[in-house]
Design a protein around this motif. Structure first.
Motif: not given
Length: 118
Positions: A1-26
Protein backbone atom coordinates in the motif's frame (compact mmCIF):
# COMPACT_ATOMS: atom_id res chain seq x y z
CA UNK A 1 0.00 0.00 0.00
CA UNK A 2 1.38 3.38 -0.99
CA UNK A 3 2.00 5.99 1.62
CA UNK A 4 0.45 8.73 -0.57
CA UNK A 5 -3.06 7.24 -0.37
CA UNK A 6 -2.87 7.30 3.42
CA UNK A 7 -2.02 11.01 3.71
CA UNK A 8 -4.72 13.66 3.38
CA UNK A 9 -3.30 16.97 2.23
CA UNK A 10 -4.22 20.20 3.95
CA UNK A 11 -7.35 22.03 2.80
CA UNK A 12 -9.64 24.96 3.55
CA UNK A 13 -12.97 23.94 5.08
CA UNK A 14 -16.33 25.56 4.36
CA UNK A 15 -15.79 28.19 7.04
CA UNK A 16 -12.43 29.07 5.40
CA UNK A 17 -10.30 27.66 8.20
CA UNK A 18 -7.21 25.70 7.18
CA UNK A 19 -7.10 22.03 8.19
CA UNK A 20 -3.58 20.65 8.56
CA UNK A 21 -2.54 17.54 6.58
CA UNK A 22 -3.10 14.27 8.44
CA UNK A 23 -2.33 10.59 8.01
CA UNK A 24 -4.93 7.82 7.99
CA UNK A 25 -6.02 6.24 10.25
CA UNK A 26 -6.30 9.16 12.66
CA UNK A 27 -6.08 8.70 16.40
CA UNK A 28 -9.44 7.38 17.58
CA UNK A 29 -10.43 6.02 14.12
CA UNK A 30 -10.87 2.34 13.36
CA UNK A 31 -7.80 0.58 11.96
CA UNK A 32 -9.67 -0.22 8.71
CA UNK A 33 -9.91 3.47 7.77
CA UNK A 34 -6.69 3.55 5.76
CA UNK A 35 -7.47 5.81 2.79
CA UNK A 36 -7.91 9.55 2.40
CA UNK A 37 -11.34 10.30 0.94
CA UNK A 38 -13.64 13.25 0.51
CA UNK A 39 -13.79 16.54 -1.35
CA UNK A 40 -11.64 19.65 -1.65
CA UNK A 41 -13.33 21.22 1.39
CA UNK A 42 -13.93 18.07 3.50
CA UNK A 43 -11.46 15.21 3.83
CA UNK A 44 -11.68 12.17 6.06
CA UNK A 45 -10.31 8.65 6.46
CA UNK A 46 -12.26 5.80 4.88
CA UNK A 47 -11.94 2.08 4.21
CA UNK A 48 -12.47 2.22 0.41
CA UNK A 49 -10.30 4.34 -1.88
CA UNK A 50 -12.22 6.95 -3.86
CA UNK A 51 -15.20 7.06 -1.50
CA UNK A 52 -17.04 10.39 -1.57
CA UNK A 53 -19.71 9.73 1.05
CA UNK A 54 -18.84 9.56 4.74
CA UNK A 55 -22.06 7.62 5.51
CA UNK A 56 -22.70 3.94 5.89
CA UNK A 57 -24.49 2.37 2.93
CA UNK A 58 -27.49 1.35 5.05
CA UNK A 59 -27.98 5.00 6.06
CA UNK A 60 -28.00 6.06 2.40
CA UNK A 61 -30.50 3.31 1.52
CA UNK A 62 -32.86 4.30 4.31
CA UNK A 63 -32.96 7.83 2.93
CA UNK A 64 -33.59 6.48 -0.54
CA UNK A 65 -36.43 4.22 0.61
CA UNK A 66 -38.09 7.13 2.40
CA UNK A 67 -37.69 9.31 -0.68
CA UNK A 68 -39.13 6.58 -2.89
CA UNK A 69 -42.15 6.17 -0.61
CA UNK A 70 -42.73 9.93 -0.65
CA UNK A 71 -42.43 10.07 -4.43
CA UNK A 72 -44.79 7.10 -4.78
CA UNK A 73 -47.45 8.76 -2.63
CA UNK A 74 -47.06 12.03 -4.54
CA UNK A 75 -47.39 10.16 -7.85
CA UNK A 76 -50.59 8.44 -6.70
CA UNK A 77 -52.11 11.76 -5.58
CA UNK A 78 -51.20 13.33 -8.92
CA UNK A 79 -52.65 10.38 -10.83
CA UNK A 80 -55.92 10.57 -8.86
CA UNK A 81 -56.12 14.31 -9.59
CA UNK A 82 -55.55 13.82 -13.33
CA UNK A 83 -58.15 11.04 -13.51
CA UNK A 84 -60.66 13.19 -11.61
CA UNK A 85 -60.14 16.11 -13.98
CA UNK A 86 -60.54 13.85 -17.02
CA UNK A 87 -63.77 12.33 -15.68
CA UNK A 88 -65.21 15.75 -14.81
CA UNK A 89 -64.32 17.14 -18.24
CA UNK A 90 -65.97 14.15 -19.92
CA UNK A 91 -69.12 14.58 -17.85
CA UNK A 92 -69.24 18.31 -18.55
CA UNK A 93 -68.68 18.05 -22.30
CA UNK A 94 -70.65 14.96 -23.29
CA UNK A 95 -73.63 14.86 -20.95
CA UNK A 96 -75.04 18.34 -21.54
CA UNK A 97 -77.89 18.58 -24.09
CA UNK A 98 -76.80 19.41 -27.61
CA UNK A 99 -79.78 21.72 -28.41
CA UNK A 100 -82.27 23.34 -26.16
CA UNK A 101 -85.91 22.76 -27.18
CA UNK A 102 -87.98 25.78 -26.13
CA UNK A 103 -91.21 24.29 -27.45
CA UNK A 104 -91.87 27.26 -29.76
CA UNK A 105 -92.18 26.82 -33.52
CA UNK A 106 -90.31 29.33 -35.64
CA UNK A 107 -92.20 31.04 -38.49
CA UNK A 108 -90.91 32.97 -41.43
CA UNK A 109 -91.57 36.68 -40.98
CA UNK A 110 -92.08 37.27 -44.70
CA UNK A 111 -94.95 34.79 -44.89
CA UNK A 112 -96.62 36.24 -41.80
CA UNK A 113 -96.38 39.94 -42.77
CA UNK A 114 -98.68 39.93 -45.91
CA UNK A 115 -101.43 38.24 -43.90
CA UNK A 116 -101.23 40.93 -41.25
CA UNK A 117 -101.51 43.68 -43.84
CA UNK A 118 -104.80 42.36 -45.32
Amino acid sequence: MSQASRVCSGYYSLNQSFVEPFQCPRRGDAAALLYCCGFADLKYCCSEPGSYFPYKHSYMWSLSVGALIGLGVAALVLLAFVISVCVLCYLFLYTKPQRLDTGLKLQHLEAASPQEGN
